[in-house]
Design a protein around this motif. Structure first.
Motif, PDB file in Angstrom:
ATOM      1  N   PHE A  24       0.814  -1.214   0.000  1.00 14.02           N
ATOM      2  CA  PHE A  24       0.000   0.000   0.000  1.00 14.02           C
ATOM      3  C   PHE A  24       0.847   1.263   0.000  1.00 14.02           C
ATOM      4  O   PHE A  24       0.322   2.349  -0.216  1.00 14.02           O
ATOM      5  CB  PHE A  24      -0.929   0.016   1.216  1.00 14.02           C
ATOM      6  CG  PHE A  24      -2.095  -0.917   1.102  1.00 14.02           C
ATOM      7  CD1 PHE A  24      -3.289  -0.499   0.537  1.00 14.02           C
ATOM      8  CD2 PHE A  24      -2.000  -2.222   1.552  1.00 14.02           C
ATOM      9  CE1 PHE A  24      -4.372  -1.357   0.423  1.00 14.02           C
ATOM     10  CE2 PHE A  24      -3.068  -3.086   1.456  1.00 14.02           C
ATOM     11  CZ  PHE A  24      -4.259  -2.659   0.887  1.00 14.02           C
ATOM     12  N   GLY A  25       2.146   1.156   0.263  1.00 16.55           N
ATOM     13  CA  GLY A  25       3.001   2.323   0.270  1.00 16.55           C
ATOM     14  C   GLY A  25       3.473   2.666   1.677  1.00 16.55           C
ATOM     15  O   GLY A  25       2.882   2.272   2.694  1.00 16.55           O
ATOM     16  N   HIS A  26       4.558   3.417   1.708  1.00 15.18           N
ATOM     17  CA  HIS A  26       5.228   3.749   2.961  1.00 15.18           C
ATOM     18  C   HIS A  26       4.322   4.504   3.918  1.00 15.18           C
ATOM     19  O   HIS A  26       4.274   4.189   5.122  1.00 15.18           O
ATOM     20  CB  HIS A  26       6.473   4.577   2.638  1.00 15.18           C
ATOM     21  CG  HIS A  26       7.350   4.853   3.806  1.00 15.18           C
ATOM     22  ND1 HIS A  26       7.411   6.089   4.403  1.00 15.18           N
ATOM     23  CD2 HIS A  26       8.204   4.058   4.503  1.00 15.18           C
ATOM     24  CE1 HIS A  26       8.268   6.046   5.417  1.00 15.18           C
ATOM     25  NE2 HIS A  26       8.768   4.834   5.496  1.00 15.18           N
ATOM     26  N   GLN A  27       3.580   5.493   3.431  1.00 13.32           N
ATOM     27  CA  GLN A  27       2.728   6.298   4.303  1.00 13.32           C
ATOM     28  C   GLN A  27       1.581   5.470   4.872  1.00 13.32           C
ATOM     29  O   GLN A  27       1.190   5.649   6.032  1.00 13.32           O
ATOM     30  CB  GLN A  27       2.177   7.503   3.533  1.00 13.32           C
ATOM     31  CG  GLN A  27       3.247   8.420   2.953  1.00 13.32           C
ATOM     32  CD  GLN A  27       4.107   9.079   3.997  1.00 13.32           C
ATOM     33  OE1 GLN A  27       3.633   9.913   4.770  1.00 13.32           O
ATOM     34  NE2 GLN A  27       5.376   8.701   4.051  1.00 13.32           N
ATOM     35  N   ALA A  28       1.044   4.555   4.075  1.00 14.69           N
ATOM     36  CA  ALA A  28      -0.025   3.678   4.564  1.00 14.69           C
ATOM     37  C   ALA A  28       0.506   2.726   5.624  1.00 14.69           C
ATOM     38  O   ALA A  28      -0.172   2.455   6.631  1.00 14.69           O
ATOM     39  CB  ALA A  28      -0.636   2.900   3.401  1.00 14.69           C
ATOM     40  N   ALA A  29       1.715   2.197   5.415  1.00 11.78           N
ATOM     41  CA  ALA A  29       2.304   1.293   6.402  1.00 11.78           C
ATOM     42  C   ALA A  29       2.555   2.022   7.723  1.00 11.78           C
ATOM     43  O   ALA A  29       2.302   1.475   8.809  1.00 11.78           O
ATOM     44  CB  ALA A  29       3.601   0.697   5.863  1.00 11.78           C
ATOM     45  N   LEU A  30       3.054   3.248   7.656  1.00 15.60           N
ATOM     46  CA  LEU A  30       3.225   4.037   8.873  1.00 15.60           C
ATOM     47  C   LEU A  30       1.885   4.273   9.564  1.00 15.60           C
ATOM     48  O   LEU A  30       1.786   4.204  10.797  1.00 15.60           O
ATOM     49  CB  LEU A  30       3.881   5.374   8.546  1.00 15.60           C
ATOM     50  CG  LEU A  30       5.385   5.367   8.244  1.00 15.60           C
ATOM     51  CD1 LEU A  30       5.832   6.740   7.759  1.00 15.60           C
ATOM     52  CD2 LEU A  30       6.180   4.948   9.474  1.00 15.60           C
ATOM     53  N   SER A  31       0.846   4.534   8.776  1.00 17.47           N
ATOM     54  CA  SER A  31      -0.483   4.761   9.345  1.00 17.47           C
ATOM     55  C   SER A  31      -0.997   3.517  10.048  1.00 17.47           C
ATOM     56  O   SER A  31      -1.645   3.608  11.107  1.00 17.47           O
ATOM     57  CB  SER A  31      -1.459   5.193   8.247  1.00 17.47           C
ATOM     58  OG  SER A  31      -1.050   6.407   7.644  1.00 17.47           O
TER      59      SER A  31
END
Length: 321
Positions: free
Chosen positions: A76-83
């Motif tokens: 899902f992408g880096h920002q989604a993983a952080l979320s």
């Protein structure tokens, strides 16, 4: 064992195809935090890895009781993983950092000291390195200069997703439900008492960066279109300029009729075509900008989740009644 009164810290580490790296990183992380008087939870978010990363994470979870692993159903992408990690953070302090070694765990004690001094957000700022390519340095500088000029939120140049957040700051981030996420801007937007900690970025432990030019461009678009309406204002401004140009042209032509000098009013096919092309191109660009904003609105109103979890180990505890 640590006393129950020790402050709790969640470490959130997104990983994607880091086989052979994540174990080395975990050893460095443990070396940096084991002696600290805090109760740590280490949360790895596997962003849909297709190599041996899931097996390595499972081995780490079995060997270290502090480790939790959240596996997303796809990349899902880096920002989604952080979320995904922030949604599961439930400690006094939360620290997000990458698992490739470029966010040095040795800074964690200093970050926690600043948090104990009263700062609710500890941002890290990457110092410029000669090892970075001129293209990377130039595009990064241009991006932050443009974003800070057109946006209403000041973004730290050279900022990274290596930061500490207090419990209140994490809860504030959770209240921002947007689908297109640029966490550096969101953290700046929520405010809170902030301090900046510069650091020299070390080399990756192994492998290569997963942020391709396409992904960086997409992140830049999310940043600009999520935090600024200036592109729309630019389209309006261009329209006003062409309207003034048309008015000036009308006055110019009218002057020939008033003075009776219409014989010198030669037809201007070239200038007409030039103006048509310029106006047409400007309209297309403006419509494209409007279309992007409409597309962002379309994706927001569908209320799709930012990520989907396929597995979580150990399984989360049921909510208390």
């Amino acid at each position: 064992m640590r006393a129950e009164t020790n402050p709790t810290v969640d470490l959130i580490i997104p990983v994607y195809n880091e086989q052979g790296v994540v174990s080395t990183f975990h050893a460095q992380l443990c070396q940096a935090v084991d002696a600290l008087p805090y109760a740590f939870t280490i949360l790895y978010v596997d962003d849909g890895s297709s190599d041996g990363t899931p097996a390595e994470l499972a081995a780490l979870a079995q060997a270290d009781g502090r480790v939790r692993v959240v596996t997303l159903s796809r990349n899902f992408g880096h920002q989604a993983a952080l979320s995904a990690g922030l949604d599961r953070a439930d400690s006094d302090f939360t620290i997000t950092l990458d698992g490739d070694g470029q966010h040095p765990p040795t800074l964690i004690p200093q970050m926690l000291s600043l948090a104990q001094a009263g700062y609710e957000v500890v941002l890290t700022q990457r110092l410029e390195s000669d090892e970075l390519s001129w293209f990377k340095r130039a595009t990064s500088a241009l991006f932050y200069r443009l974003l800070n000029r057109v946006g209403s939120t000041n973004i730290l140049p050279g900022g990274a997703d290596f930061r500490l957040l207090s419990r209140a700051a994490v809860q504030a981030l959770r209240s921002l439900p947007e689908y297109h996420r640029f966490l550096r801007g969101m953290v700046a937007w929520i405010g809170f008492r902030t301090v900046i900690l510069p650091f020299a970025q070390p080399a990756r432990l192994a492998g290569h960066s997963k942020y391709s030019l396409r992904k960086m461009t997409r992140l830049a678009m999310d940043a600009v279109f999520s935090f600024s309406l200036v592109p729309l204002y630019m389209g309006i401004s261009l329209g006003v300029l062409f309207l003034l140009g048309a008015l000036a042209e009308a006055v110019y032509v009218l002057s020939f009729w008033i003075t009776g000098n219409t014989a010198n009013l030669a037809p201007g096919w070239s200038s007409l075509m030039f103006m048509l092309l310029v106006v047409g191109g400007t309209l297309m660009i403006t419509l494209g900008v409007v279309g992007i904003y409409i597309g962002y609105i379309f994706q927001e109103v569908k209320h799709r989740p930012v990520y989907v979890v396929r597995a979580e180990a150990p399984a989360p505890a049921p909510p208390s009644r």
